[in-house]
Design a protein around this motif. Structure first.
Motif, PDB file in Angstrom:
ATOM      1  N   THR A  84       0.826  -1.197   0.000  1.00  0.00           N
ATOM      2  CA  THR A  84       0.000   0.000   0.000  1.00  0.00           C
ATOM      3  C   THR A  84       0.864   1.253   0.000  1.00  0.00           C
ATOM      4  OG1 THR A  84      -1.700  -1.172   1.266  1.00  0.00           O
ATOM      5  CG2 THR A  84      -1.832   1.230   1.197  1.00  0.00           C
ATOM      6  N   ASP A  85       0.607   2.160  -0.935  1.00  0.00           N
ATOM      7  CA  ASP A  85       1.277   3.453  -0.959  1.00  0.00           C
ATOM      8  C   ASP A  85       0.422   4.415  -0.125  1.00  0.00           C
ATOM      9  OD1 ASP A  85       2.226   6.055  -1.609  1.00  0.00           O
ATOM     10  OD2 ASP A  85       3.095   5.278  -3.459  1.00  0.00           O
ATOM     11  N   ARG A  87       1.003   7.377   1.264  1.00  0.00           N
ATOM     12  CA  ARG A  87       0.983   8.796   0.928  1.00  0.00           C
ATOM     13  C   ARG A  87       0.024   9.062  -0.232  1.00  0.00           C
ATOM     14  NH1 ARG A  87       6.444  12.097  -0.284  1.00  0.00           N
ATOM     15  NH2 ARG A  87       6.492  12.160   2.003  1.00  0.00           N
ATOM     16  N   CYS A  88       0.095   8.231  -1.249  1.00  0.00           N
ATOM     17  CA  CYS A  88      -0.815   8.396  -2.377  1.00  0.00           C
ATOM     18  C   CYS A  88      -2.260   8.152  -1.947  1.00  0.00           C
ATOM     19  CB  CYS A  88      -0.430   7.443  -3.500  1.00  0.00           C
ATOM     20  SG  CYS A  88      -1.392   7.664  -5.012  1.00  0.00           S
ATOM     21  N   LYS A 147       8.325   6.678  -7.026  1.00  0.00           N
ATOM     22  CA  LYS A 147       8.736   5.530  -6.219  1.00  0.00           C
ATOM     23  C   LYS A 147       9.139   4.379  -7.122  1.00  0.00           C
ATOM     24  CE  LYS A 147       6.392   6.227  -1.807  1.00  0.00           C
ATOM     25  NZ  LYS A 147       5.590   5.569  -0.744  1.00  0.00           N
ATOM     26  N   TYR A 149       9.260   0.144  -7.383  1.00  0.00           N
ATOM     27  CA  TYR A 149       8.699  -1.100  -6.852  1.00  0.00           C
ATOM     28  C   TYR A 149       9.362  -2.264  -7.556  1.00  0.00           C
ATOM     29  CZ  TYR A 149       5.357  -4.915  -6.141  1.00  0.00           C
ATOM     30  OH  TYR A 149       4.775  -6.118  -5.838  1.00  0.00           O
ATOM     31  N   PHE A 198       1.166   2.902 -12.032  1.00  0.00           N
ATOM     32  CA  PHE A 198       1.247   2.034 -10.858  1.00  0.00           C
ATOM     33  C   PHE A 198       1.376   0.581 -11.290  1.00  0.00           C
ATOM     34  CE2 PHE A 198       0.289   5.513  -8.287  1.00  0.00           C
ATOM     35  CZ  PHE A 198       0.178   5.154  -6.950  1.00  0.00           C
ATOM     36  N   ILE A 202       0.247  -2.817  -6.563  1.00  0.00           N
ATOM     37  CA  ILE A 202       0.246  -1.614  -5.744  1.00  0.00           C
ATOM     38  C   ILE A 202      -1.061  -0.837  -5.960  1.00  0.00           C
ATOM     39  CG2 ILE A 202       1.452   0.537  -5.228  1.00  0.00           C
ATOM     40  CD1 ILE A 202       2.983  -1.945  -4.452  1.00  0.00           C
ATOM     41  N   THR A 206      -3.561  -0.027  -2.858  1.00  0.00           N
ATOM     42  CA  THR A 206      -3.823   1.373  -2.544  1.00  0.00           C
ATOM     43  C   THR A 206      -5.293   1.715  -2.761  1.00  0.00           C
ATOM     44  OG1 THR A 206      -1.554   1.904  -3.233  1.00  0.00           O
ATOM     45  CG2 THR A 206      -3.089   3.735  -3.021  1.00  0.00           C
TER      46      THR A 206
END
Length: 277
Positions: A84-85, A87-88, A147, A149, A198, A202, A206
């Motif tokens: 899980t991101d 911040r996003c 980011k 991944y 993405f 992810i 998210t």
């Protein structure tokens, strides 16, 4: 309510539990939440099995209530796996939460037929873009936050986002979530994959975090307006809790390409239902 006492007989409880389990497991696997299954099932089962007419506003309210349980367990599971991101998810949720309240308030006022059909065609367009994403040049703009991944094959994938686009998409997702009771992942995941690049896993993880916030706000509004029935929510909730966890575990075992295909199939079925219902 005396007329609803039938909801507590064992066969009906088991059916509602199974409905919550199946819908939430599938919804957590693809990041859509499960409302796409729960709402039509409630509308269909209401007169024939539950002995009551369930209108759209009640079905939407119950669906959002169940989504709280689904997204809660799947979010916890995905977070522990580091998918899980946060911040996003926060950027999306800042706008999706309040806008889901607006959408919930419009459910009984807004004539949804034209909107549903238009949104269904839009989702079919998104499916085509997802299927052809390898042939489409990805967006190469500069995002403020980026980011890396590393997937299961050791490949490094870069994705990014900025606050304003995330807030804008989050607001639209929240409005759709509160209005239709579907969680909003039908729009959020294609936007994450196609616009922000993405990785599918992810995006799924998210998306469920954002759905949790939208479902909390939207279901609260429906509860306030009386578009709610605890005797429907409570039997569905245990299956949703288990399904949210199970779907997150199953998602972990699915490759990115297969996950995208499952997402596309789910989105296409949802779009067709929106157009023809």
């Amino acid at each position: 309510m005396a007329q609803d006492s039938f909801l507590w007989d064992l066969p009906t409880l088991l059916i509602l539990f199974a409905l919550g389990l199946v819908a939430s497991t599938f919804g957590a696997v693809v990041g859509l939440g499960g409302g796409v299954i729960i709402i039509p099932a409630l509308l269909l089962l209401g007169p024939s099995m539950l002995g009551m007419d369930i209108d759209t506003t009640l079905a939407v309210g119950v669906s959002l209530g169940v989504l709280v349980f689904t997204s809660l367990t799947s979010t916890i599971t995905f977070y522990r796996e580091g998918k899980t991101d946060l911040r996003c998810a926060l950027f999306f949720s800042i706008s999706s939460g309040p806008m889901s309240v607006v959408g919930a308030g419009l459910t009984s006022l807004f004539e949804p037929d034209v909107f549903r059909r238009a949104f269904g065609f839009f989702m079919l367009f998104m499916v085509v873009l997802l299927l052809l994403r390898s042939r489409i040049k990805p967006f190469r703009g500069t995002w403020r936050y980026t980011k890396l991944y590393v997937d299961g094959n050791g490949e490094q994938l870069e994705y990014g986002y900025s606050m304003l686009p995330a807030l804008t998409i989050g607001g639209i997702v929240g409005l759709i979530s509160g209005l239709l009771g579907i969680g909003g992942g039908v729009l959020l995941i294609p936007a994450m994959v196609l616009l922000f690049r993405f990785p599918p896993h992810i995006a799924t993880a998210t998306s469920m975090s954002v759905i949790l916030v939208s479902a909390l706000f939207g279901s609260g509004m429906h509860l306030y307006r009386g578009e709610w029935d605890w005797q429907l929510v409570l039997p569905l909730a245990p299956g949703a809790l288990i399904g949210g966890y199970a779907g997150a575990i199953i998602s972990r075992k699915i490759g990115s390409k297969l996950l995208i295909r499952i997402m596309c199939a789910a989105l296409a079925l949802f779009a067709i239902r929106m157009i023809w219902t």
